[in-house]
Design a protein around this motif. Structure first.
Motif, mmCIF file in Angstrom:
data_model
loop_
_atom_site.group_PDB
_atom_site.id
_atom_site.type_symbol
_atom_site.label_atom_id
_atom_site.label_comp_id
_atom_site.label_asym_id
_atom_site.label_seq_id
_atom_site.Cartn_x
_atom_site.Cartn_y
_atom_site.Cartn_z
ATOM 1 N N LEU A 185 34.559 -4.402 21.975
ATOM 2 C CA LEU A 185 34.246 -5.808 22.051
ATOM 3 C C LEU A 185 33.171 -6.221 21.255
ATOM 4 O O LEU A 185 33.292 -7.287 20.627
ATOM 5 C CB LEU A 185 34.052 -6.063 23.612
ATOM 6 C CG LEU A 185 35.413 -6.245 24.482
ATOM 7 C CD1 LEU A 185 34.898 -6.214 25.968
ATOM 8 C CD2 LEU A 185 35.746 -7.537 24.147
ATOM 9 N N ILE A 239 40.241 -13.439 22.174
ATOM 10 C CA ILE A 239 38.826 -13.220 22.685
ATOM 11 C C ILE A 239 38.061 -14.691 22.066
ATOM 12 O O ILE A 239 38.003 -14.841 20.748
ATOM 13 C CB ILE A 239 37.963 -12.286 22.165
ATOM 14 C CG1 ILE A 239 38.646 -10.905 22.494
ATOM 15 C CG2 ILE A 239 36.621 -12.298 22.466
ATOM 16 C CD1 ILE A 239 38.466 -10.268 23.894
ATOM 17 N N SER A 241 41.373 -11.387 28.528
ATOM 18 C CA SER A 241 41.510 -11.435 27.236
ATOM 19 C C SER A 241 40.675 -9.883 26.541
ATOM 20 O O SER A 241 41.172 -9.291 25.868
ATOM 21 C CB SER A 241 40.980 -12.426 26.387
ATOM 22 O OG SER A 241 39.650 -12.572 26.710
ATOM 23 N N ILE A 242 39.802 -9.496 27.613
ATOM 24 C CA ILE A 242 39.159 -8.316 27.243
ATOM 25 C C ILE A 242 40.406 -7.069 27.678
ATOM 26 O O ILE A 242 40.361 -6.093 26.902
ATOM 27 C CB ILE A 242 37.965 -8.026 28.228
ATOM 28 C CG1 ILE A 242 37.013 -9.029 27.703
ATOM 29 C CG2 ILE A 242 37.492 -6.585 28.158
ATOM 30 C CD1 ILE A 242 35.551 -9.072 28.730
ATOM 31 N N ILE A 289 34.407 -6.454 17.777
ATOM 32 C CA ILE A 289 35.126 -7.619 17.495
ATOM 33 C C ILE A 289 34.277 -8.842 17.548
ATOM 34 O O ILE A 289 34.516 -9.678 16.544
ATOM 35 C CB ILE A 289 36.331 -7.557 18.566
ATOM 36 C CG1 ILE A 289 37.230 -6.454 18.421
ATOM 37 C CG2 ILE A 289 37.041 -8.846 18.664
ATOM 38 C CD1 ILE A 289 38.178 -6.418 19.484
ATOM 39 N N HIS A 316 45.863 -7.405 21.435
ATOM 40 C CA HIS A 316 45.639 -8.694 21.306
ATOM 41 C C HIS A 316 43.988 -9.057 20.984
ATOM 42 O O HIS A 316 43.538 -9.808 21.972
ATOM 43 C CB HIS A 316 46.126 -9.288 22.495
ATOM 44 C CG HIS A 316 47.397 -9.199 23.192
ATOM 45 N ND1 HIS A 316 48.564 -9.610 22.378
ATOM 46 C CD2 HIS A 316 47.909 -8.383 24.091
ATOM 47 C CE1 HIS A 316 49.833 -9.232 22.812
ATOM 48 N NE2 HIS A 316 49.464 -8.497 23.845
ATOM 49 N N ILE A 317 43.831 -9.066 20.154
ATOM 50 C CA ILE A 317 42.282 -9.051 19.713
ATOM 51 C C ILE A 317 41.777 -10.507 19.259
ATOM 52 O O ILE A 317 40.652 -10.895 19.463
ATOM 53 C CB ILE A 317 41.610 -8.156 18.620
ATOM 54 C CG1 ILE A 317 42.363 -8.498 17.095
ATOM 55 C CG2 ILE A 317 41.902 -6.523 18.882
ATOM 56 C CD1 ILE A 317 41.711 -7.595 16.175
ATOM 57 N N ILE A 340 42.889 -6.333 24.865
ATOM 58 C CA ILE A 340 42.533 -5.572 23.496
ATOM 59 C C ILE A 340 43.158 -4.459 23.561
ATOM 60 O O ILE A 340 43.554 -3.945 22.467
ATOM 61 C CB ILE A 340 40.915 -5.646 23.611
ATOM 62 C CG1 ILE A 340 40.286 -6.794 23.284
ATOM 63 C CG2 ILE A 340 40.519 -4.452 22.694
ATOM 64 C CD1 ILE A 340 38.769 -6.751 23.493
#
Length: 101
Positions: A90, A60, A48-49, A93, A56-57, A52
């Motif tokens: 990160l 997370i 998932s990181i 977010i 695809h934020i 980004i």
């Protein structure tokens, strides 16, 4: 218009870096120790990181953000050597989404 947005994002990242960096934490870091925090979380955290970068934020999860908040700033260049600004994105977010610092 897109160029202006990129400039704003760059300055925001620089601002976050300036606010979170401290010279006292500038010490050699053990690469294996850097990966241990991510190994203890779900496998989807690293994916998932990486997501980004593709926009695809929303993927997370809170558990991943909690890991992000405890990983040393010195570990990020070791974990993601080709993504130097990923820690700033990160942390931003996670702060907005889950109010984690």
């Amino acid at each position: 218009m897109e160029s202006k947005t990129m400039k704003i994002m760059f300055f925001l990242m620089v601002f976050v870096f300036a606010m979170t960096w401290s010279p006292s934490s500038a010490q050699p870091t053990d690469p294996e120790g850097c990966f241990k925090a991510f190994k203890s979380t779900s496998r989807g955290c690293l994916e998932s990181i990486k997501g980004i970068l593709h926009g695809h934020i929303h993927g997370i999860k809170k558990e991943c953000c909690e890991t992000v908040s405890i990983v040393s700033d010195m570990c990020w260049p070791i974990i993601f050597p080709s993504m130097p600004y990923i820690r700033f994105a990160l942390k931003g977010i996670c702060t907005i989404k889950y109010s984690l610092h």
